[in-house]
Design an enzyme around this catalytic site. Structure first.
Site, PDB file in Angstrom:
ATOM      1  N   THR A 113       0.807  -1.223   0.000  1.00  8.61           N
ATOM      2  CA  THR A 113       0.000   0.000   0.000  1.00  8.61           C
ATOM      3  C   THR A 113       0.838   1.271   0.000  1.00  8.61           C
ATOM      4  OG1 THR A 113      -0.263  -0.457   2.344  1.00  8.61           O
ATOM      5  CG2 THR A 113      -2.154  -0.832   0.940  1.00  8.61           C
ATOM      6  N   HIS A 153       7.938   0.659   6.744  1.00 12.11           N
ATOM      7  CA  HIS A 153       8.519   1.345   7.890  1.00 12.11           C
ATOM      8  C   HIS A 153       8.818   0.317   8.968  1.00 12.11           C
ATOM      9  CE1 HIS A 153       4.679   1.252  10.063  1.00 12.11           C
ATOM     10  NE2 HIS A 153       4.095   1.678   8.958  1.00 12.11           N
ATOM     11  N   HIS A 158       6.671  -2.535  10.150  1.00 12.12           N
ATOM     12  CA  HIS A 158       6.382  -3.685   9.295  1.00 12.12           C
ATOM     13  C   HIS A 158       7.417  -4.790   9.404  1.00 12.12           C
ATOM     14  CE1 HIS A 158       4.358  -0.568   6.501  1.00 12.12           C
ATOM     15  NE2 HIS A 158       3.406  -1.267   7.070  1.00 12.12           N
ATOM     16  N   LYS A 197      -8.304  -2.620  12.053  1.00  7.73           N
ATOM     17  CA  LYS A 197      -8.261  -1.259  11.528  1.00  7.73           C
ATOM     18  C   LYS A 197      -9.660  -0.653  11.589  1.00  7.73           C
ATOM     19  CE  LYS A 197      -4.393  -2.159   8.524  1.00  7.73           C
ATOM     20  NZ  LYS A 197      -4.411  -3.623   8.647  1.00  7.73           N
ATOM     21  N   ARG A 248      -9.307   0.558   3.928  1.00  5.54           N
ATOM     22  CA  ARG A 248      -8.050   0.886   3.291  1.00  5.54           C
ATOM     23  C   ARG A 248      -8.309   1.553   1.952  1.00  5.54           C
ATOM     24  NH1 ARG A 248      -4.622  -4.241   2.589  1.00  5.54           N
ATOM     25  NH2 ARG A 248      -4.657  -4.258   4.844  1.00  5.54           N
ATOM     26  N   GLN A 282      -7.572 -14.430   2.012  1.00  5.45           N
ATOM     27  CA  GLN A 282      -6.275 -14.745   2.615  1.00  5.45           C
ATOM     28  C   GLN A 282      -6.133 -16.251   2.813  1.00  5.45           C
ATOM     29  OE1 GLN A 282      -5.033 -12.146   5.781  1.00  5.45           O
ATOM     30  NE2 GLN A 282      -3.545 -13.604   6.540  1.00  5.45           N
ATOM     31  N   ASP A 298      -2.349  -9.891  14.851  1.00  2.32           N
ATOM     32  CA  ASP A 298      -3.659  -9.444  14.390  1.00  2.32           C
ATOM     33  C   ASP A 298      -4.159 -10.297  13.224  1.00  2.32           C
ATOM     34  OD1 ASP A 298      -1.568  -8.470  12.861  1.00  2.32           O
ATOM     35  OD2 ASP A 298      -2.609  -6.639  12.291  1.00  2.32           O
ATOM     36  N   LYS A 358       3.094   3.867  19.207  1.00  2.00           N
ATOM     37  CA  LYS A 358       3.150   2.826  18.195  1.00  2.00           C
ATOM     38  C   LYS A 358       4.559   2.668  17.668  1.00  2.00           C
ATOM     39  CE  LYS A 358      -1.192   2.110  15.863  1.00  2.00           C
ATOM     40  NZ  LYS A 358      -2.043   2.909  14.994  1.00  2.00           N
ATOM     41  N   LYS A 377       6.342   4.821  14.691  1.00  2.00           N
ATOM     42  CA  LYS A 377       5.663   6.079  14.410  1.00  2.00           C
ATOM     43  C   LYS A 377       6.357   7.184  15.186  1.00  2.00           C
ATOM     44  CE  LYS A 377       2.028   4.461  12.196  1.00  2.00           C
ATOM     45  NZ  LYS A 377       1.746   4.637  10.825  1.00  2.00           N
ATOM     46  N   THR A 378       6.520   8.289  14.548  1.00  2.71           N
ATOM     47  CA  THR A 378       7.001   9.457  15.266  1.00  2.71           C
ATOM     48  C   THR A 378       6.055  10.590  14.940  1.00  2.71           C
ATOM     49  OG1 THR A 378       8.328  10.375  13.482  1.00  2.71           O
ATOM     50  CG2 THR A 378       9.377   8.722  14.864  1.00  2.71           C
TER      51      THR A 378
END
Length: 417
Positions: A41, A46, A49, A83, A87, A176, A197, A232, A235-236
């Site tokens: 996506t 990052h 992942h 989520k 998406r 899936q 998840d 998280k 994440k920043t």
RNA sequence: GGGGAGGUUCCCGAGUGGCCAAAGGGGGCAGACUGUAAAUCUGUUGGCGUUGCCUUCGAAGGUUCGAAUCCUUCUCUCCCCA
């Protein structure tokens, strides 16, 4: 000799497994093909992942064959797991492009090289079999194995039921599972790994294979990696910690790891570096200020893996220089983020506020004004607390100025003459 | 298709005609304390030419001296009924 699963276990990668002992036994008999799903996506992964791919690395080292499955088909749908938002749907071309960029990044951790032979990692795209799927056939062959009642009991769907869940998202689990089945049929893939998840979806796949093929496959999930400060992973405030150096500089990447909470250091060393477990245990004994050494090693190793040894060296040097007692003393500052400006700009001088806005240190002039007012703006170790101050060539030392915002954020302004 | 509830600043969430650039919380940033940690405390948090001006309360119009607040249309989301 440790088995692959033992390595994963001791490094903290295993959260749940459908049958750990049977899987271990299977893996003991020879190389096993396994897969992990990748979301195409975005054009860069990052750090959030990366857990599955570090696990993949260890599996590959132990002789097993990784498949990175790009969710080209599924990402055109959206996964409801955990989520709250649907998406964004992407075109096939975008996905193709993203997948290629992602494979490059994965190659830093997993070996896709032909020369590796049988154990090399491969990347597949589920669009290849989902794209042309026949709805009727799919319902008949796959859909019949799924109980809606059962699916509704899954936590991920339960939550979404309250907020709303579209029918196509609801189908994600079938797709899936079908992926797993397809990989089993075509590639003899026996194991699916993923974040915790994904547990529900993974188990669904294992069950589907059992029903249709009467063969036992396995699922294994990784713990959801959180930071002990509750933020998280990856994440920043500036956004995700991307692996792409264009999106997130190697220096900042290094700093991200350098600044993890004490409580996270050992855990992260185990998961995000390849250092031997004994060495990590040693580092784990460090206390108080000493623990900073462990953080530095974590940051260095991680940067080395993702950006290469040169960038890691630059980053660690830059960080040491910037944070040493002598401040921005003349050491190697190569790794710090920088801009170049024309010397002529300084002839008439430039307002401090404008100067800070030119760097990434401040987004707007108001932002810069606040910084200066609050005493966080520093040029070459001299605090600047006058808003209208004009900066001219007198501030330039060795062809550059070292700007600082607060204690940790540095920026080099290189003056081109 | 019918009925209802809503869309507010980075997020959550107050605000129902002027005192609103908009409470409170979260997050961010800065300062103190530190170990480039955590916790805590303080300040700050739309933009700019900063005793002022400009843009913002789903979108577009309208009423009014004055609108996030009232009216109209549109749009999106959620809930109930069919």
């Amino acid at each position: 000799m440790n088995t692959a699963l033992e390595i994963l276990q001791e490094r903290g990668f295993i959260k749940q497994c459908t049958d750990l002992e049977a899987l271990d036994a299977l893996m003991g008999t020879g190389p096993v093909k396994f897969y992990v799903g990748v979301d195409p996506t975005g054009k860069s992964l990052h750090v959030g992942h990366m857990v599955p791919f570090f696990a993949m690395h260890h599996m590959q080292e132990a002789g097993h064959s990784p498949i990175a499955l790009v969710g080209g088909g599924t990402s055109m749908i959206g996964d409801p797991s955990g989520k709250s938002e649907m998406r964004q749907m992407l075109t096939i071309e975008q996905i193709q492009e993203n997948a290629q960029a992602i494979q490059k990044q994965l190659a830093r951790v997993v070996d896709f090289d032909e020369s590796r032979g049988a154990g090399k990692a491969v990347m597949l795209n589920n669009y290849d079999w989902l794209g042309g799927l026949n709805y009727i056939e799919f319902l008949r062959d796959i859909g019949k194995h799924f109980s809606v009642n059962r699916m509704l009991t899954f936590e991920s769907y339960r939550q979404r039921l309250e907020r709303g869940l579209s029918f196509i998202e609801f189908n994600y689990q079938l797709l899936q599972s079908f992926d797993f089945l397809t990989l089993f049929r075509n590639e003899d893939c026996r194991l699916q790994m993923g974040g915790d998840d994904q547990w529900g979806n993974i188990v669904a796949g294992v069950e589907l294979i059992r029903r249709t093929e009467r063969k036992e496959c396995f699922g294994l999930t990784f713990p959801l990696v959180t930071r002990s400060d509750g933020k998280k992973m990856g994440k920043t405030e500036k956004g995700a910690v991307f692996l792409d150096p264009e999106l997130f500089s190697p220096y900042d990447f290094f700093q991200y790891w350098r600044n993890v909470a004490d409580a996270d250091v050992v855990r992260f060393l185990k998961m995000f570096t390849f250092l031997p477990i004994e060495q990590i245990d040693e580092l784990g004994k460090l206390k108080d200020a000493e623990i900073n050494r462990a953080k530095e090693i974590l940051a260095y190793e991680q940067t080395k893996i993702i950006h290469g040894v040169e960038e890691a060296d630059k980053a660690i040097e830059a960080a040491r220089a910037a944070f040493s007692v002598s401040g921005s003393a003349a050491v190697d500052k190569e790794g710090l983020p920088s801009i170049e400006i024309e010397a002529s700009l300084l002839d008439e001088g430039i307002n401090v506020l404008d100067l800070f806005v030119m760097t990434d240190l401040c987004k707007t002039k108001s932002d810069a004004r606040r910084l200066v007012q609050q005493g966080g703006a520093v040029i070459n170790d001299q605090k600047v607390d006058t808003i209208g101050l004009i900066i001219d060539a007198a501030r330039v030392v060795d062809g550059e100025m070292m700007l600082r915002a607060g204690k940790k954020r540095y920026f080099r302004v290189i003056v081109r003459s």
